[in-house]
Design a protein around this motif. Structure first.
Motif, PDB file in Angstrom:
ATOM      1  N   HIS A   1     125.259 111.788 -66.572  1.00  0.00           N
ATOM      2  CA  HIS A   1     125.154 111.105 -65.279  1.00  0.00           C
ATOM      3  C   HIS A   1     124.999 109.598 -65.389  1.00  0.00           C
ATOM      4  O   HIS A   1     125.418 108.870 -64.499  1.00  0.00           O
TER       5      HIS A   1
ATOM      6  N   TYR B   1     119.838 109.402 -62.285  1.00  0.00           N
ATOM      7  CA  TYR B   1     119.934 110.742 -62.891  1.00  0.00           C
ATOM      8  C   TYR B   1     119.224 111.779 -62.031  1.00  0.00           C
ATOM      9  O   TYR B   1     119.809 112.803 -61.653  1.00  0.00           O
TER      10      TYR B   1
ATOM     11  N   LYS C   1     120.821 112.440 -58.621  1.00  0.00           N
ATOM     12  CA  LYS C   1     121.995 113.317 -58.701  1.00  0.00           C
ATOM     13  C   LYS C   1     121.599 114.768 -58.956  1.00  0.00           C
ATOM     14  O   LYS C   1     122.157 115.681 -58.362  1.00  0.00           O
TER      15      LYS C   1
END
Lengths: 192, 192
Positions: A12, A124, A127
């Motif tokens: 990510h 990160y 997401k």
């Protein structure tokens, strides 16, 4: 040991080697034993858990002693009682190791430090969390809109690696049916 | 117009006036009419929606034509089909305005730009999403573990301002019962 975690993050965001080292240094390695409770209400839950090996289950124990399974998690997933972790209130859910295994434990204060020094970690987790919301909406929809047969078929698709690793009564708890009813579902589906 | 949005963001992160202006400039103001569909599968859903005035509903329309309500949202909440928004796949859920109102629409490309120029917005959305996960786990638990009576009582607690604003058949859809059964629940609870 840390490879799966660093790979999950690098899927990510970009990480320098120094940042990866810093993240690994913040984690505590912990062995888990089958049936071990990692969170037990009303304990406080002050860590996020990344699974290196094994399978964990998050469940709610109601006042009548019935367990309601909210989620399973296996290698490469994070799992915790997120409400307790972020608010500091007592945990509501039990977190149980279903197999002997190994997890990486990240304490809340360590995570807060990491957010300060590596702000991209916010991306990160943003997401990961957005993906969790999508999955939770689907799980919710499955529960309110589909038959138990359909829920079982979706369970197999969502957790293809877990069907043979988990005891049937836990899968039944996740589906919201009795173990006897799950046997009937499987027999019905096998006949098709 | 933008006051509620900026306040929502400032509850979680610090913003300079210039950053607040930049965020406001990225939003499109949109009037909504009662019963208007803002997302209709299989359209693509490329915007997040912040509610300034009014009430919206996210629901799934199954192949038999039955609507399953996943969530309501009112003033100060964000709502969208998050899966479609982030993956770029067609929407799965309908988003319907339940009242005449006003929303702020943030297109995906504009949000991506804002994440670049104001990285702290990742913190804001991370925190919103983690709160959503906690709420979704509770909603899921309610559905799998409680009776319809308890679900109704929890609905009133979760959405205290909405009970009298929403038609009864929509509340019934959210609870997963028929409108007739909801009438019985309310009569039973009134008697207590």
């Amino acid at each position: 040991m840390f490879e799966l975690l660093i790979q999950s993050i690098k899927n990510h965001i970009e990480l320098t080697d120094a940042e990866a080292d810093q993240i690994c240094a913040a984690m505590q390695v912990k062995k888990t034993r089958k049936n071990q409770l990692l969170i037990e209400p009303p304990d406080y839950c002050n860590s996020e858990n990344f699974i290196v090996k094994g399978c964990l289950r998050l469940y709610f124990l109601d006042p009548e002693g019935v367990e309601h399974t909210l989620a399973f998690a296996a290698e490469g997933w994070w799992i915790t009682d997120l409400g307790s972790f972020f608010t500091g209130e007592p945990a509501k859910y039990h977190l149980e190791a279903l197999e002997d295994g190994e997890i990486l434990v990240l304490r809340k204060d360590k995570l807060d430090e990491l957010f300060e020094t590596i702000p991209a970690l916010n991306i990160y987790f943003r997401k990961l969390y957005q993906n969790s919301i999508v999955a939770l909406n689907e799980r919710l929809l499955n529960v309110i809109s589909t038959t138990a047969d359909e829920r079982y078929i979706r369970f197999i698709k969502k957790y293809p690696a877990l069907e043979n690793r988990l005891p049937q009564y836990l899968i039944a708890s996740y589906l919201g049916v009795t173990p006897e009813f799950l046997s009937k579902i499987k027999a019905r589906i096998a006949k098709r």
